[in-house]
Design a protein around this motif. Structure first.
Motif, PDB file in Angstrom:
ATOM      1  N   SER A  33       0.898  -0.944  -0.008  1.00  0.00           N
ATOM      2  CA  SER A  33       0.321  -0.053   0.111  1.00  0.00           C
ATOM      3  C   SER A  33       0.724   1.241   0.284  1.00  0.00           C
ATOM      4  O   SER A  33       1.952   1.391   0.168  1.00  0.00           O
ATOM      5  N   ARG A  85      -0.579  -4.576   3.144  1.00  0.00           N
ATOM      6  CA  ARG A  85      -2.516  -4.223   2.123  1.00  0.00           C
ATOM      7  C   ARG A  85      -3.151  -3.672   2.766  1.00  0.00           C
ATOM      8  O   ARG A  85      -3.785  -2.728   1.958  1.00  0.00           O
ATOM      9  N   ASP A  86      -3.498  -2.890   3.464  1.00  0.00           N
ATOM     10  CA  ASP A  86      -3.642  -1.802   4.958  1.00  0.00           C
ATOM     11  C   ASP A  86      -3.072  -0.668   5.844  1.00  0.00           C
ATOM     12  O   ASP A  86      -1.934  -1.630   6.173  1.00  0.00           O
ATOM     13  N   GLU A  88      -3.454   1.641   7.801  1.00  0.00           N
ATOM     14  CA  GLU A  88      -4.183   2.658   8.622  1.00  0.00           C
ATOM     15  C   GLU A  88      -3.574   1.929   9.730  1.00  0.00           C
ATOM     16  O   GLU A  88      -2.721   3.206  10.125  1.00  0.00           O
ATOM     17  N   ALA A 108      -6.494  -3.292   0.535  1.00  0.00           N
ATOM     18  CA  ALA A 108      -7.043  -4.065   1.550  1.00  0.00           C
ATOM     19  C   ALA A 108      -8.487  -4.347   1.697  1.00  0.00           C
ATOM     20  O   ALA A 108      -8.908  -5.917   1.634  1.00  0.00           O
ATOM     21  N   TYR A 109      -9.304  -3.522   0.458  1.00  0.00           N
ATOM     22  CA  TYR A 109     -10.739  -3.933   0.032  1.00  0.00           C
ATOM     23  C   TYR A 109     -10.858  -4.463  -1.059  1.00  0.00           C
ATOM     24  O   TYR A 109     -11.862  -4.748  -1.090  1.00  0.00           O
ATOM     25  N   ASP A 112     -11.057  -8.397  -1.346  1.00  0.00           N
ATOM     26  CA  ASP A 112     -10.799  -9.114  -0.509  1.00  0.00           C
ATOM     27  C   ASP A 112     -11.298 -10.697  -0.149  1.00  0.00           C
ATOM     28  O   ASP A 112     -10.775 -11.425   0.607  1.00  0.00           O
TER      29      ASP A 112
END
Length: 129
Positions: A33, A85-86, A88, A108-109, A112
């Motif tokens: 990401s 992948r995420d 946050e 991430a989404y 998925d």
């Protein structure tokens, strides 16, 4: 006319070479990401950025630094690519270190459900062996 055509060919060759260079410098990775952060020049430290990313159990894959031309306070803008992948958790960690996050992009989404399904199927196959 001939000169114009040779210039077009040279431009196409240059564009292809630039694209190949970008692909070599930034290879596509599924499990990654991108984060964009900003900070004052005096607060910039690549080692602090890497440490903050690693505190989120991720690896720093790419770090590109530019100056922020939109602001007059000469802040630094850095684009990071990390091995999660995420983004946050890494974003929260970077904010704890005093960096301001101005952009996030992760996969991430995306897909998925299909990814989780394929991993579940692989686990079930492994457990049946």
């Amino acid at each position: 006319m001939l000169r114009k055509d040779s210039t077009s060919v040279q431009n196409l060759a240059f564009a292809a070479g630039a694209e190949a260079t970008l692909e070599r410098l930034f290879p596509k990775m599924e499990e990654s990401s991108t984060l964009v952060l900003t900070c004052r020049r005096g607060d910039y430290s690549a080692s602090r950025i890497a440490r903050a990313v690693e505190d989120a159990d991720a690896h720093l894959l790419n770090l590109n630094v530019t100056a922020d031309s939109e602001r007059s306070d000469s802040r630094i803008v850095a684009e990071l690519r990390i091995s999660h992948r995420d983004p946050e958790a890494a974003a929260r960690s970077l904010e704890r270190y005093g960096f301001e996050i101005i952009g996030l992009e992760g996969s991430a989404y995306a897909d998925d459900d299909s990814l989780m399904r394929s991993r579940y199927d692989e686990l079930m196959r492994y457990l049946q062996i």
